[in-house]
Design a protein around this motif. Sequence first.
Motif, PDB file in Angstrom:
ATOM      1  N   GLU A 100     -64.665  35.913  16.362  1.00 58.68           N
ATOM      2  CA  GLU A 100     -65.409  36.427  15.205  1.00 58.68           C
ATOM      3  C   GLU A 100     -64.937  35.784  13.907  1.00 58.68           C
ATOM      4  O   GLU A 100     -65.726  35.591  12.977  1.00 58.68           O
ATOM      5  N   LYS A 101     -63.663  35.434  13.847  1.00 58.43           N
ATOM      6  CA  LYS A 101     -63.114  34.774  12.661  1.00 58.43           C
ATOM      7  C   LYS A 101     -63.436  33.287  12.625  1.00 58.43           C
ATOM      8  O   LYS A 101     -63.178  32.614  11.621  1.00 58.43           O
ATOM      9  N   GLY A 102     -63.964  32.765  13.721  1.00 58.98           N
ATOM     10  CA  GLY A 102     -64.279  31.344  13.785  1.00 58.98           C
ATOM     11  C   GLY A 102     -63.100  30.469  14.145  1.00 58.98           C
ATOM     12  O   GLY A 102     -63.181  29.244  14.039  1.00 58.98           O
ATOM     13  N   ALA A 103     -62.014  31.093  14.604  1.00 60.09           N
ATOM     14  CA  ALA A 103     -60.824  30.319  14.970  1.00 60.09           C
ATOM     15  C   ALA A 103     -60.993  29.641  16.321  1.00 60.09           C
ATOM     16  O   ALA A 103     -60.343  28.629  16.605  1.00 60.09           O
ATOM     17  N   VAL A 104     -61.875  30.187  17.165  1.00 56.28           N
ATOM     18  CA  VAL A 104     -62.047  29.651  18.509  1.00 56.28           C
ATOM     19  C   VAL A 104     -63.471  29.901  18.978  1.00 56.28           C
ATOM     20  O   VAL A 104     -64.121  30.873  18.557  1.00 56.28           O
ATOM     21  N   GLU A 105     -63.942  29.028  19.829  1.00 57.54           N
ATOM     22  CA  GLU A 105     -65.254  29.186  20.463  1.00 57.54           C
ATOM     23  C   GLU A 105     -65.067  29.061  21.962  1.00 57.54           C
ATOM     24  O   GLU A 105     -64.457  28.097  22.442  1.00 57.54           O
ATOM     25  N   ALA A 142     -56.258  31.205  33.944  1.00 56.57           N
ATOM     26  CA  ALA A 142     -56.884  30.655  32.742  1.00 56.57           C
ATOM     27  C   ALA A 142     -56.969  31.706  31.642  1.00 56.57           C
ATOM     28  O   ALA A 142     -56.807  31.389  30.451  1.00 56.57           O
ATOM     29  N   MET A 143     -57.210  32.956  32.019  1.00 50.10           N
ATOM     30  CA  MET A 143     -57.245  34.041  31.029  1.00 50.10           C
ATOM     31  C   MET A 143     -55.881  34.217  30.371  1.00 50.10           C
ATOM     32  O   MET A 143     -55.770  34.389  29.155  1.00 50.10           O
ATOM     33  N   VAL A 144     -54.832  34.184  31.184  1.00 54.12           N
ATOM     34  CA  VAL A 144     -53.472  34.343  30.676  1.00 54.12           C
ATOM     35  C   VAL A 144     -53.126  33.229  29.690  1.00 54.12           C
ATOM     36  O   VAL A 144     -52.626  33.473  28.590  1.00 54.12           O
ATOM     37  N   VAL A 145     -53.394  31.997  30.093  1.00 56.69           N
ATOM     38  CA  VAL A 145     -53.070  30.862  29.235  1.00 56.69           C
ATOM     39  C   VAL A 145     -53.892  30.906  27.957  1.00 56.69           C
ATOM     40  O   VAL A 145     -53.374  30.689  26.853  1.00 56.69           O
ATOM     41  N   THR A 146     -55.174  31.220  28.065  1.00 60.26           N
ATOM     42  CA  THR A 146     -56.038  31.295  26.884  1.00 60.26           C
ATOM     43  C   THR A 146     -55.529  32.339  25.904  1.00 60.26           C
ATOM     44  O   THR A 146     -55.451  32.096  24.694  1.00 60.26           O
ATOM     45  N   ASP A 147     -55.173  33.506  26.398  1.00 59.86           N
ATOM     46  CA  ASP A 147     -54.669  34.569  25.524  1.00 59.86           C
ATOM     47  C   ASP A 147     -53.417  34.127  24.780  1.00 59.86           C
ATOM     48  O   ASP A 147     -53.291  34.322  23.560  1.00 59.86           O
ATOM     49  N   SER A 148     -52.490  33.517  25.497  1.00 60.99           N
ATOM     50  CA  SER A 148     -51.223  33.127  24.869  1.00 60.99           C
ATOM     51  C   SER A 148     -51.407  32.004  23.860  1.00 60.99           C
ATOM     52  O   SER A 148     -50.647  31.902  22.889  1.00 60.99           O
ATOM     53  N   VAL A 149     -52.421  31.157  24.067  1.00 63.50           N
ATOM     54  CA  VAL A 149     -52.686  30.045  23.153  1.00 63.50           C
ATOM     55  C   VAL A 149     -53.443  30.521  21.924  1.00 63.50           C
ATOM     56  O   VAL A 149     -53.083  30.200  20.778  1.00 63.50           O
ATOM     57  N   VAL A 150     -54.498  31.298  22.121  1.00 60.72           N
ATOM     58  CA  VAL A 150     -55.368  31.706  21.016  1.00 60.72           C
ATOM     59  C   VAL A 150     -54.618  32.550  19.993  1.00 60.72           C
ATOM     60  O   VAL A 150     -54.837  32.421  18.785  1.00 60.72           O
ATOM     61  N   ARG A 151     -53.710  33.402  20.436  1.00 60.31           N
ATOM     62  CA  ARG A 151     -52.987  34.254  19.488  1.00 60.31           C
ATOM     63  C   ARG A 151     -52.066  33.450  18.571  1.00 60.31           C
ATOM     64  O   ARG A 151     -51.593  33.956  17.557  1.00 60.31           O
ATOM     65  N   LEU A 152     -51.832  32.183  18.914  1.00 58.12           N
ATOM     66  CA  LEU A 152     -50.998  31.325  18.071  1.00 58.12           C
ATOM     67  C   LEU A 152     -51.803  30.578  17.015  1.00 58.12           C
ATOM     68  O   LEU A 152     -51.216  29.946  16.127  1.00 58.12           O
ATOM     69  N   VAL A 184     -55.170  34.298  13.326  1.00 61.06           N
ATOM     70  CA  VAL A 184     -55.717  35.126  14.397  1.00 61.06           C
ATOM     71  C   VAL A 184     -55.038  36.488  14.414  1.00 61.06           C
ATOM     72  O   VAL A 184     -55.701  37.527  14.507  1.00 61.06           O
ATOM     73  N   LEU A 185     -53.724  36.507  14.328  1.00 57.22           N
ATOM     74  CA  LEU A 185     -52.996  37.768  14.253  1.00 57.22           C
ATOM     75  C   LEU A 185     -52.976  38.269  12.819  1.00 57.22           C
ATOM     76  O   LEU A 185     -53.012  37.488  11.863  1.00 57.22           O
ATOM     77  N   GLY A 186     -52.918  39.567  12.648  1.00 60.63           N
ATOM     78  CA  GLY A 186     -52.926  40.141  11.309  1.00 60.63           C
ATOM     79  C   GLY A 186     -51.737  39.712  10.479  1.00 60.63           C
ATOM     80  O   GLY A 186     -51.830  39.546   9.265  1.00 60.63           O
ATOM     81  N   ASN A 187     -50.605  39.514  11.131  1.00 60.71           N
ATOM     82  CA  ASN A 187     -49.379  39.091  10.443  1.00 60.71           C
ATOM     83  C   ASN A 187     -48.956  37.756  11.036  1.00 60.71           C
ATOM     84  O   ASN A 187     -48.681  37.645  12.231  1.00 60.71           O
ATOM     85  N   ASP A 188     -48.905  36.711  10.211  1.00 61.53           N
ATOM     86  CA  ASP A 188     -48.579  35.377  10.706  1.00 61.53           C
ATOM     87  C   ASP A 188     -47.187  35.298  11.318  1.00 61.53           C
ATOM     88  O   ASP A 188     -46.891  34.391  12.089  1.00 61.53           O
ATOM     89  N   GLN A 189     -46.314  36.246  10.961  1.00 59.16           N
ATOM     90  CA  GLN A 189     -44.955  36.232  11.494  1.00 59.16           C
ATOM     91  C   GLN A 189     -44.864  36.864  12.880  1.00 59.16           C
ATOM     92  O   GLN A 189     -43.855  36.725  13.564  1.00 59.16           O
TER      93      GLN A 189
END
Length: 245
Positions: free
Chosen positions: A27-32, A145-155, A159-164
Amino acid sequence: MKIDILSLFPAMFEGVFGESILKKAAEKGAVEYAVTDFRQFANNRHNSVDDYPYGGGAGMVLKPEPIFNAVNHLKKEAESAPRVILMCPQGERFNQKKAEELSKEEHLIFICGHYEGYDERIRDHLITDEISIGDFVLTGGELGAMVVTDSVVRLLPEVLGNDQSAVKDSYSSGLLEHPHYTRPANYEGMTVPDILLSGNHAKIDEWRMKESLRRTYTRRPDLLKEINLTDEQKRWIDEFKNTIE
């Protein structure tokens, strides 16, 4: 980032990509995300994607044509050269370092296989990475693939509310994360460590680092081999040893 998934079961990804952080990232446009059934790239009347292995043996093997056709189709539409990732228990063990590496890419293509395995020509001539999420076998590559995608996208940035948050996660620093506490300070006689209520941020940071090191030493001492410890951290480890012994 663009993430393409090649799978015989695209519906498996609907709930994962449509909820929580992965949904917000899109939704933020960070990933498609795009999930493609590679059966549509089979060149035969029955759209079969597997066949019996040469030389005999149990199970069926994924044929090269559908996979090559699907990946080449995606590459033609790509704006940059993608990383083509084969999900397979024989692959490199996935970890946080690999997630950070992949998060810097513009385009990832995941190949999710089923059946007994892949035609070896897929490995030899098509992929850039072969990844396993652990020393066990799943029905197919979709969950991996779901596991890897989740761990990559959150970086990905913002994407996360707090960059730290991602920076301080377990494994990002090489250590397991320190314990966390929240209100109430006293729950049925179980209390929060006084240092966290002190307001002394320097002391709190020191406590957190020490507890992170303690948790790593007691639970995953193998991780310490990859870290250049300071003299103070080495003293803390000696302290832990004496306490445990």
